[in-house]
Design a protein around this motif. Sequence first.
Motif, PDB file in Angstrom:
ATOM      1  N   ASP A  71       1.976   7.156  -3.694  1.00  0.00           N
ATOM      2  CA  ASP A  71       3.223   7.923  -3.696  1.00  0.00           C
ATOM      3  C   ASP A  71       3.613   8.381  -2.294  1.00  0.00           C
ATOM      4  O   ASP A  71       4.802   8.450  -1.972  1.00  0.00           O
TER       5      ASP A  71
ATOM      6  N   ALA B  90       5.292   5.501  -0.560  1.00  0.00           N
ATOM      7  CA  ALA B  90       6.624   5.317  -1.128  1.00  0.00           C
ATOM      8  C   ALA B  90       7.583   6.376  -0.606  1.00  0.00           C
ATOM      9  O   ALA B  90       8.746   6.093  -0.296  1.00  0.00           O
ATOM     10  N   ALA B  91       7.105   7.623  -0.495  1.00  0.00           N
ATOM     11  CA  ALA B  91       7.945   8.704   0.018  1.00  0.00           C
ATOM     12  C   ALA B  91       8.326   8.458   1.477  1.00  0.00           C
ATOM     13  O   ALA B  91       9.455   8.737   1.897  1.00  0.00           O
TER      14      ALA B  91
ATOM     15  N   ASP C 227      10.997   5.834   1.420  1.00  0.00           N
ATOM     16  CA  ASP C 227      12.241   6.451   0.938  1.00  0.00           C
ATOM     17  C   ASP C 227      12.921   7.229   2.054  1.00  0.00           C
ATOM     18  O   ASP C 227      14.155   7.243   2.164  1.00  0.00           O
TER      19      ASP C 227
ATOM     20  N   GLU D 139      19.031   9.799 -10.230  1.00  0.00           N
ATOM     21  CA  GLU D 139      18.216  10.800 -10.920  1.00  0.00           C
ATOM     22  C   GLU D 139      18.964  11.392 -12.109  1.00  0.00           C
ATOM     23  O   GLU D 139      18.372  11.654 -13.160  1.00  0.00           O
TER      24      GLU D 139
ATOM     25  N   THR E 159      14.166   7.881 -10.743  1.00  0.00           N
ATOM     26  CA  THR E 159      13.825   8.581  -9.512  1.00  0.00           C
ATOM     27  C   THR E 159      13.142   7.623  -8.545  1.00  0.00           C
ATOM     28  O   THR E 159      12.485   6.667  -8.956  1.00  0.00           O
ATOM     29  N   GLY E 160      13.315   7.922  -7.257  1.00  0.00           N
ATOM     30  CA  GLY E 160      12.709   7.080  -6.231  1.00  0.00           C
ATOM     31  C   GLY E 160      13.610   5.940  -5.812  1.00  0.00           C
ATOM     32  O   GLY E 160      14.638   5.656  -6.444  1.00  0.00           O
ATOM     33  N   TRP E 161      13.216   5.281  -4.742  1.00  0.00           N
ATOM     34  CA  TRP E 161      13.950   4.124  -4.234  1.00  0.00           C
ATOM     35  C   TRP E 161      12.976   2.985  -3.940  1.00  0.00           C
ATOM     36  O   TRP E 161      13.192   1.848  -4.319  1.00  0.00           O
ATOM     37  N   THR E 162      11.907   3.324  -3.293  1.00  0.00           N
ATOM     38  CA  THR E 162      10.877   2.316  -3.016  1.00  0.00           C
ATOM     39  C   THR E 162      10.015   2.069  -4.245  1.00  0.00           C
ATOM     40  O   THR E 162       9.684   0.932  -4.577  1.00  0.00           O
ATOM     41  N   LYS E 163       9.639   3.139  -4.916  1.00  0.00           N
ATOM     42  CA  LYS E 163       8.800   3.060  -6.110  1.00  0.00           C
ATOM     43  C   LYS E 163       9.555   3.744  -7.250  1.00  0.00           C
ATOM     44  O   LYS E 163       9.378   4.916  -7.527  1.00  0.00           O
ATOM     45  N   ILE E 164      10.412   2.980  -7.894  1.00  0.00           N
ATOM     46  CA  ILE E 164      11.319   3.525  -8.903  1.00  0.00           C
ATOM     47  C   ILE E 164      10.556   3.864 -10.182  1.00  0.00           C
ATOM     48  O   ILE E 164       9.707   3.094 -10.634  1.00  0.00           O
ATOM     49  N   LYS E 165      10.870   5.039 -10.740  1.00  0.00           N
ATOM     50  CA  LYS E 165      10.245   5.468 -11.990  1.00  0.00           C
ATOM     51  C   LYS E 165      11.323   5.949 -12.954  1.00  0.00           C
ATOM     52  O   LYS E 165      12.301   6.574 -12.543  1.00  0.00           O
TER      53      LYS E 165
END
Length: 273
Positions: free
Chosen positions: A212, A215-216, A219, A237, A242-248
């Motif tokens: 994470d 990924a942050a 981002d 969101e 949420t997120g851009w590199t590691k979308i959840k």
Amino acid sequence: MLTIGQLAAYAGVTVRAVRHYHAKGLLPEPERDSSGYRRYDAAAAVALIRIRTLAEAGVPLSRVRELLNADEHDFKVAINAVDARLRAEISERQMHRRRIAELAAGDSLALPPEAVSYLSTLRSIGVPELMVDAERDAWILVAAQLPDHMAFYMQMKQQQIGDPHVQQLYLDLAQIIDWPADDPGVSALVDRLIAAFEAFPDQDWDGDPMPDDLAALLDAVFLDSVPVAARVLAMLEQRGWTGWTKIKRTGPMRAASVADHDQPSISAHRRHT
């Protein structure tokens, strides 16, 4: 009897080298004669030639004294050790030369060949160089942290970029780089992103090994370099992502509309900066 200059000339070295060997204790320094000069005999010339020969062969000066005083067996053992060290140095230098040749290609700096191939694919479909450079820098960070996963990531990205819908989405994303934060086109772009995300099976969003914190960091590159980035992420969101590199996914999946069926079957910008 020879002066230091004559001794150096016989041995094929400089006077400075003779004095250096004196300082290292490899060549005895004779006493000065009545005229104030140091005089050397033939033995000194032979010793100096042996020192020069060993040094030119790559023997460290720290080992020259040992070899000068060694018997035949110990001399061979020591020489073999020096030879092994030289072969290792040659191999290392050859590796450096190959690396330098790879670096001449640009993208090969800190990236494996499959990542270089992926960047070439992006260029081939018309993705602007500014966006390709951003992808390259992002993957350099990923490769440094997760080298064992790069083959998986690149296989996935090559599969994605083969989809014409994904290619178009990349080109659309490239356009937002220069959009002002209040550009009215952001809403439509987010709609397309959401449709792409929701067309991707839920289980395929799980199991990403990217930490994470990495990924942050990626981002943050997006947020710092693209004016509309904060607005895009806020709208995503609101829609349950949420997120851009590691979308959840953070919210329930909405029902697919008829228009969604014409959207990409896989996410183009997952792990994209």
